[in-house]
Design an enzyme around this catalytic site. Structure first.
Site, PDB file in Angstrom:
ATOM      1  CG  ASP A  35      58.475  15.332 -15.199  1.00  0.00           C
ATOM      2  OD1 ASP A  35      58.003  16.240 -15.913  1.00  0.00           O
ATOM      3  OD2 ASP A  35      57.782  14.627 -14.441  1.00  0.00           O
ATOM      4  CE  LYS A  92      54.536  17.922 -12.944  1.00  0.00           C
ATOM      5  NZ  LYS A  92      53.651  17.739 -14.084  1.00  0.00           N
ATOM      6  N   GLY A 164      53.888   8.732 -12.646  1.00  0.00           N
ATOM      7  CA  GLY A 164      54.767   8.044 -11.714  1.00  0.00           C
ATOM      8  C   GLY A 164      54.571   6.542 -11.658  1.00  0.00           C
TER       9      GLY A 164
END
Lengths: 305, 184
Positions: A35, A92, A164
């Site tokens: 990411d 995304k 996360g």
């Protein structure tokens, strides 16, 4: 069927067929997808040996902390990241939000993640992914969910884990659930397979293919909570084809060093002496969250149907 | 190191060869042939460099190790690389110039039948995924072209392809490579 098999050109070549969509995922195998939220992050990821990057406005840890509706990223940000690196760039869209997917396809993105990390746009339907030329990756928690996504046209699957959190426990749970689901199919006759399909909400044809191959018919990565080289190697030893690392890299003390270590750990996942070497002196990992400390309605993995 | 190595192993074993993954120097010993698979060329070369595998692989191929390179593997072998990472290093052993992702991004990836020189029977199913574009060829033999550009070349005991035979069930190119590797 024509649109499901891609668009045919005059000279006998075909673009966007399922073979080339699933084929790109096969080229990513044994690799790490990271990411990134800026072009600078993307360059660091590429330098560290990432096989692809996921372009985002916020990493999942920040989405979790800040709350609110999480949507597709700004096209300008995505374009700036595409311009910064030569490796494939993913982005995304929200579950069921086929217009965000159309926009990402128009940008020329290499892979779309229809992701539970963003706020779902449809609480019943996922995107019909077959008509798109761009391939999709989707999350799953078990074999039923994985096969439903494949039937909708996903060319790659990943475990959901719990994004996360920096906590690998949910990714392990989901990878083991997929493995157990496939193991259970071995030795079933067709009638039993049809019954099993009904039990887990799986399309029979895709389930029959899993039975024949002894694995998912598309590439399967791990995602959601991977924060250390050991986490990446753990997932590889559980049989996944590669790993996504979200918040784990750029929320850590020394992102480049950690990213390089996770890349090496993914290639040498079965060599503990290499893992020992690359795990040393990485600085602080991201803080991380215990799953029971998260309110049930804030768990991202429950999104998707 | 990274990429579609399992698919190549399956194809080579179906073609009658025994295979192993090459991840360390020791893995290189006593090989008859090596495959540089599709994947990400930046990831592969960096890993090879980091673990000290780039030089030994270069020496082995220079010494005549039969080599099959597909897609990213072709980029790793090429003498000149355009649109790569700044200072992208490679093996520089194959006398061609390539442009990375020269056919465009993933939405431009395609399948097309190919006529391969010297191959009997039907056209070969060409699967092109973010393929490199061969822009210049030197002292190599061109085995197939698409749209006027070479997509398969041979230089001594090196065969390099822009496309992915390992993603098809057509074993003809892998059989040919096994014969090449055994012929020394």
């Amino acid at each position: 069927m024509a649109e499901r098999n891609g668009a045919r050109d005059g000279n006998g070549s075909v673009k966007g067929s399922f073979k080339v969509k699933a084929g790109l995922a096969q080229m990513l195998k044994g690799g790490v997808i990271m990411d990134v939220v800026t072009p600078e992050h993307a360059r660091i990821a590429q330098e560290a040996g990432a096989c692809a990057v996921m372009a985002l406005e916020r990493v999942p840890a920040d989405i979790r902390r800040e709350g609110g509706v999480a949507r597709m990223s700004d096209p300008d940000l995505i374009k700036s990241i595409m311009a910064a690196v030569t490796i494939p760039v993913m982005a995304k869209c929200r579950i069921g939000h086929f217009v965000e997917a159309q926009i990402l396809e128009a940008l020329g993105i290499d892979y779309i993640d229809e992701s539970e990390v963003l706020t779902p746009a449809d609480e019943e339907n996922h995107i019909d992914k077959h008509p798109f030329k761009v391939p999709f990756v989707c999350g799953c928690r078990d074999l039923g969910e994985a096969t439903r996504r494949i039937a909708e046209g996903a060319a790659m699957i990943r475990t959901k884990g719990e994004a996360g959190t920096g906590n690998v426990v949910e990714a392990v749970r989901h990878a083991r659930a997929v493995n157990a689901g496939i193991r259970k199919l071995q030795g079933m006759n067709h009638a039993e397979l049809v019954h099993e399909a009904k039990q887990i909400g799986a399309p029979v044809e895709v389930l029959a293919e899993c039975q024949k191959l002894g694995r998912l018919p598309v590439v399967n990565f791990a995602a959601g909570g991977i924060a250390t080289p050991a986490d990446a190697a753990l997932m590889m030893q559980l049989g996944v084809d590669g790993v996504f690392v979200g918040s784990g890299i750029f929320k850590a003390e020394d992102p480049l060093k950690r990213a390089k270590a996770i890349v090496a750990a993914t290639t040498y996942f079965d060599k503990p002496e290499v893992l020992a070497e690359v795990s040393a002196g990485l600085g602080k990992a991201m803080q991380g969250l215990e799953i029971p400390a998260i309110p049930k309605d804030e768990l991202l993995a429950a999104r998707g149907w | 190191m990274q990429g579609a190595f399992e698919e190549h192993m399956r194809a080579l074993e179906a073609a009658g060869a025994r295979t192993r993954l090459v991840r360390t120097r020791e893995d290189l010993e006593e090989l008859d042939g090596i495959v540089l698979p599709g994947g990400e060329s930046t990831t592969m070369t960096m890993l090879m460099e980091r673990v000290g595998l780039l030089e030994p692989v270069r020496e082995a191929i220079q010494a005549g190790l039969a080599t099959l390179a597909t897609c990213a593997g072709m980029v790793v072998l090429a003498r000149e690389i355009t649109d790569g990472m700044p200072e992208q290093k490679g093996l520089g052993l194959l006398d061609i110039g390539v442009r990375r992702n020269g056919y465009g991004r993933q939405v431009e990836s395609f399948e097309s039948p190919l006529h391969i020189e010297g191959m009997d029977g039907t056209d070969f199913p060409g699967v092109f995924i973010r393929s490199p574009l061969v822009e210049r060829t030197g002292d190599v033999k061109v085995m197939a072209t698409y749209d006027g550009h070479p997509v398969a070349v041979r230089q001594g005991r090196i065969v390099a392809l822009c496309f992915h035979p390992e993603l098809t069930s057509d074993l003809r190119l892998h059989r040919e490579f096994v014969r090449l590797a055994a012929s020394r």
